[in-house]
Scaffold this motif. Structure first.
Motif, mmCIF file in Angstrom:
data_model
loop_
_atom_site.group_PDB
_atom_site.id
_atom_site.type_symbol
_atom_site.label_atom_id
_atom_site.label_comp_id
_atom_site.label_asym_id
_atom_site.label_seq_id
_atom_site.Cartn_x
_atom_site.Cartn_y
_atom_site.Cartn_z
ATOM 1 N N GLY A 185 -3.255 -4.777 1.310
ATOM 2 C CA GLY A 185 -2.574 -3.502 1.075
ATOM 3 C C GLY A 185 -1.081 -3.633 1.313
ATOM 4 O O GLY A 185 -0.644 -4.368 2.208
ATOM 5 N N GLY A 186 -0.299 -2.915 0.516
ATOM 6 C CA GLY A 186 1.158 -2.931 0.655
ATOM 7 C C GLY A 186 1.805 -2.980 -0.709
ATOM 8 O O GLY A 186 1.853 -4.024 -1.349
ATOM 9 N N LYS A 198 -3.009 9.573 2.323
ATOM 10 C CA LYS A 198 -2.117 9.919 3.441
ATOM 11 C C LYS A 198 -2.052 11.439 3.641
ATOM 12 O O LYS A 198 -3.048 12.124 3.455
HETATM 13 C C1 PEP Z 1 -1.136 2.189 2.663
HETATM 14 O O1 PEP Z 1 -0.953 3.389 2.847
HETATM 15 O O2 PEP Z 1 -1.969 1.580 3.338
HETATM 16 C C2 PEP Z 1 -0.375 1.525 1.609
HETATM 17 C C3 PEP Z 1 -0.652 0.283 1.337
HETATM 18 O O3 PEP Z 1 0.586 2.252 0.983
HETATM 19 P P1 PEP Z 1 1.442 1.807 -0.330
HETATM 20 O O4 PEP Z 1 0.459 1.319 -1.333
HETATM 21 O O5 PEP Z 1 2.146 3.043 -0.749
HETATM 22 O O6 PEP Z 1 2.348 0.700 0.113
#
Ligand code: PEP
Length: 250
Positions: free
Chosen positions: A209-210, A13
């Motif tokens: 993801g998450g 990010k």
């Molecule tokens: C992301 O940025 O796509 C993400 C899944 O973040 P996190 O793992 O911090 O939830």
């Protein structure tokens, strides 16, 4: 997990300063070990660190990707923007597109489709993020939303196998909240079916993801059809990231 390559995509990010790069050393060493050959480790730092990451990645078995691009191709009078051609010139081979943090500030399916086409022109491998918001989930619109994101995002694209879909429920990103394993399985199955039937993908790859971290990975890796993980917060800490890779592969 599937029996194919397992992806571990680190999304850094908007976090970047040069000394952060030292956090790659242990991961580079791990990637060289035979045991972890199956792991597709891809670091996606901000644009400012792409070239440095590419240089370092050559010491090990890791890849590098950008987090976004501008929708116009090549070079031109677009102040502040970065094209897929410029990304390709850094040596990066992957690109994240459609991330919810970009969708919430203006990227719609049409813009994402243009970005995907521009990335294909540069032969970048695409990590295409889709997922429903909390409100959409509550309204039971999840399947409709993700189908719409795929159909419009991949409009006029067929048989481009270098696309990994990242199923990321928006309400799970950075929150510590997470769907149940069977819910993730069902969404991945649904996505793979669309990719096979409508877009003629031979072997669709779908990752989750998450809020993935070194504590919940032992449970997540039990999902039979998942091809890997997109990891935000936990990827900034190399020990935690390594822990995720090790627990998944071993
Ligand atoms: C992301 O940025 O796509 C993400 C899944 O973040 P996190 O793992 O911090 O939830």
């Amino acid at each position: 997990m599937t029996n194919n390559k397992i992806y571990f995509i680190a999304n850094w990010k908007m976090n970047a300063y040069s000394s952060l790069i030292n956090r790659l050393n242990k991961v580079i060493n791990l990637s060289k070990k035979k045991k972890f050959k199956k792991a597709g480790i891809i670091y996606c730092p901000p644009f400012t660190l792409l070239e440095q990451f590419v240089k370092i990645s050559k010491r090990g078995n890791i890849d590098v990707g950008a987090q976004d691009c501008f929708y116009e191709s090549g070079f031109g009078p677009y102040t502040g923007n970065v094209s897929t051609k410029m990304i390709k010139l850094t040596g990066a081979r992957y690109i994240i597109l459609g991330h919810s943090e970009k969708r919430t500030i203006g990227d719609n399916n049409n813009i994402i489709n243009k970005k995907i086409k521009s990335s294909i022109n540069e032969k970048l491998k695409i990590i295409f993020c889709i997922g429903e918001s909390y409100k959409e989930k509550k309204q039971k619109k999840t399947y409709q939303v993700i189908k719409n994101q795929i159909i419009h995002g991949l409009k006029n694209i067929k048989k481009y196998n270098d696309i990994i879909i990242a199923y990321e429920p928006v309400w799970s990103i950075g929150t510590g909240l997470m769907p149940k394993n069977y819910e993730i399985f069902q969404k991945i199955d649904f996505i793979k079916t669309i990719l096979r039937k409508k877009f003629k993908f031979n072997t669709p790859k779908v990752i989750y993801g998450g809020s993935v971290n070194s504590k919940n990975i032992n449970n997540l890796k039990k999902i039979k059809n998942v091809d890997g993980f997109l990891i935000g917060g936990a990827s900034l800490n190399q020990n935690k990231f390594i822990d995720i890779v090790k627990k998944t592969i071993i």
